[in-house]
Scaffold this active site. Structure first.
Site, PDB file in Angstrom:
ATOM      1  N   ARG A 175       0.719  -1.131   0.288  1.00 50.65           N
ATOM      2  CA  ARG A 175       0.186  -0.315  -0.064  1.00 50.65           C
ATOM      3  C   ARG A 175       0.914   1.132  -0.059  1.00 50.65           C
ATOM      4  O   ARG A 175       0.273   2.157  -0.161  1.00 50.65           O
ATOM      5  CB  ARG A 175      -1.177  -0.021   0.917  1.00 50.65           C
ATOM      6  N   TYR A 216     -17.355  17.567 -14.570  1.00 54.23           N
ATOM      7  CA  TYR A 216     -17.945  15.885 -14.597  1.00 54.23           C
ATOM      8  C   TYR A 216     -18.765  15.652 -13.041  1.00 54.23           C
ATOM      9  O   TYR A 216     -18.011  16.477 -12.033  1.00 54.23           O
ATOM     10  CB  TYR A 216     -15.970  15.262 -14.317  1.00 54.23           C
ATOM     11  N   ASP A 234      -8.667  19.752 -13.182  1.00 54.90           N
ATOM     12  CA  ASP A 234      -8.886  19.160 -13.815  1.00 54.90           C
ATOM     13  C   ASP A 234      -7.868  18.689 -15.344  1.00 54.90           C
ATOM     14  O   ASP A 234      -9.064  19.115 -16.040  1.00 54.90           O
ATOM     15  CB  ASP A 234     -10.505  18.297 -13.316  1.00 54.90           C
TER      16      ASP A 234
HETATM   17  C1  LIG Z   1     -12.848  15.472 -16.215  1.00 51.58           C
HETATM   18  C2  LIG Z   1     -12.833  13.706 -15.501  1.00 51.58           C
HETATM   19  N1  LIG Z   1     -12.381  13.718 -14.274  1.00 51.58           N
HETATM   20  C3  LIG Z   1     -12.879  12.894 -13.526  1.00 51.58           C
HETATM   21  C4  LIG Z   1     -13.751  12.333 -13.793  1.00 51.58           C
HETATM   22  C5  LIG Z   1     -13.639  10.326 -13.209  1.00 51.58           C
HETATM   23  O1  LIG Z   1     -11.948   9.931 -13.155  1.00 51.58           O
HETATM   24  P1  LIG Z   1     -12.453   8.129 -13.043  1.00 51.58           P
HETATM   25  O2  LIG Z   1     -13.800   7.759 -14.311  1.00 51.58           O
HETATM   26  O3  LIG Z   1     -11.429   7.283 -12.971  1.00 51.58           O
HETATM   27  O4  LIG Z   1     -12.847   7.877 -11.590  1.00 51.58           O
HETATM   28  C6  LIG Z   1     -13.733  11.646 -14.877  1.00 51.58           C
HETATM   29  C7  LIG Z   1     -14.685  10.538 -15.406  1.00 51.58           C
HETATM   30  O5  LIG Z   1     -15.585  10.913 -16.339  1.00 51.58           O
HETATM   31  C8  LIG Z   1     -13.600  13.050 -16.251  1.00 51.58           C
HETATM   32  O6  LIG Z   1     -14.166  12.772 -16.713  1.00 51.58           O
END
Ligand SMILES: Cc1ncc(COP(=O)(O)O)c(C=O)c1O
Length: 361
Positions: A51, A102, A173
């Site tokens: 881990r 998202y 992001d």
């Molecule tokens: C812009 C964005 N951030 C985060 C995520 C979350 O990622 P994960 O599905 O790998 O948990 C997504 C998933 O669609 C995404 O499009």
């Protein structure tokens, strides 16, 4: 041991995608970091337990770290990375975030707010003045650019300056842009988050997340949180994602050029009321003139385009986003998010055009 990046010349991102995170060039060393399947290690070294670390994670983290220009930590998924970053915020603090980020990130914020853990202010990220105004008294400014699925672009630099003046951390992001099209740490962000599930891994076979920073203290705090809560990546997943990363530049280049060609054709099609495209990347959104039923029909009558959620794979996929109850009500009901792949662009267009023709537009 992974190569020390400081010992290397400065290479372009395409070269880094191929070379970063490799074992040293020594006789009989493998060219690729092997898959180390281990839950524990012989005591007395740095790793100790599965881990806390794994050489395959380290290789992936070294490669993505070089591409984004920061120190990287891999996580079990994009949302595990998001959750670990949001956990940095103190009790009762305020977080500023895009109203069209998202929906999983928005749902995490809503859940934390409902439990009294923090307060969230949702903003239109294209309105820089409004975002700057919202930064006052914030502890964290969350950006996603372009946003999923509205494809809005934020001005990261001025927002980061205002956030820092207010004493807030800035997170971007960067899933849609990838480090090849945007490097948020260069633009003033403190942290970058990725769903590596998407373009970075690139083959729709892996769930993985990542967080990057140039701040050693933040890195250590996040590593400590990952150790403690166990939001650790799978070894096979990081190995596959690293393999995917080797062709990131080729995939993004091809998918982006396909997307740009499709945007021009979609703009001319009478069934399409609106095309949303930020000018870069491989994600396009269209709004169907005849509404949600026409959008559903479209996603069910192609042979090449696959009706599926997620994005960033080599294959072209699409979906009507509001089919998810959790999607923001301000996203048009007839909006179809398209993840353009690396197939032949004329084949993609022919398949799409004949399906669009059949929607009654
Ligand atoms: C812009 C964005 N951030 C985060 C995520 C979350 O990622 P994960 O599905 O790998 O948990 C997504 C998933 O669609 C995404 O499009």
């Amino acid at each position: 041991m992974v190569d020390d990046p400081r010992a290397r010349p400065t290479w372009s991102p395409s070269t880094l995608a191929v070379t970063a995170g490799r074992p040293p060039h020594e006789p009989d060393r493998p060219l690729n970091e092997p898959l180390t399947m281990a839950s524990t290690y012989v005591a007395g070294g740095d790793l100790e337990y599965g881990r806390y670390g794994n050489p395959t994670w380290t290789a992936f983290e070294a490669a993505l770290g070089e591409l984004e220009g920061g120190r990287c930590l891999a996580f079990a998924s994009g949302l595990a990375a998001v959750s670990t970053v949001l956990d940095l915020v103190g009790h009762g603090a305020r977080v500023v975030a895009p109203r069209h980020a998202y929906n999983g990130s928005i749902m995490q914020l809503a859940d934390l707010e409902a439990r009294g853990r923090l307060s969230a202010t949702l903003v239109d990220v294209t309105d820089t003045d409004a975002v700057v105004a919202a930064c006052e008294d914030a502890a964290l400014v969350w950006l996603e650019s372009p946003t999923n699925p509205a494809l809005e672009v934020a001005e990261i630099e001025p927002i980061a300056r205002a956030a820092h003046d207010a004493g807030a951390y800035v997170v971007v992001d960067n899933t849609f842009a990838t480090p090849l099209l945007q490097r948020p740490l260069d633009l003033g962000a403190d942290l970058v988050v990725h769903s590596a599930t998407k373009f970075l891994a690139g083959h729709s076979d892996v769930l993985l997340g990542a967080v990057l920073t140039r701040d050693d203290q933040l890195h250590d705090v996040l590593k400590g949180r990952r150790d403690l809560i166990g939001a650790v990546p799978g070894t096979l997943e990081t190995w596959l994602a690293l393999r995917g990363l080797r062709t990131l530049h080729l995939r993004v280049e091809r998918a982006q050029s396909n997307a740009q060609a499709l945007v021009r054709r979609l703009e001319e099609h009478p069934a399409v009321e609106e095309v949303r495209y930020p000018g870069f990347g491989a994600i396009v959104a269209i709004v169907l003139a005849q509404g949600a039923l026409a959008a559903d029909l479209l996603t069910h009558q192609t042979r090449l385009w696959v009706h599926a959620t997620s994005l960033g794979g080599v294959e072209s996929t699409f979906e009507r986003r509001r089919r998810w109850k959790t999607e923001a009500a301000t996203i048009p009901d007839a909006l179809v998010r398209m993840s353009v792949g690396i197939e032949d662009v004329d084949d993609l267009w022919e398949d799409l055009r004949s399906a669009l023709d059949g929607t009654g537009g």
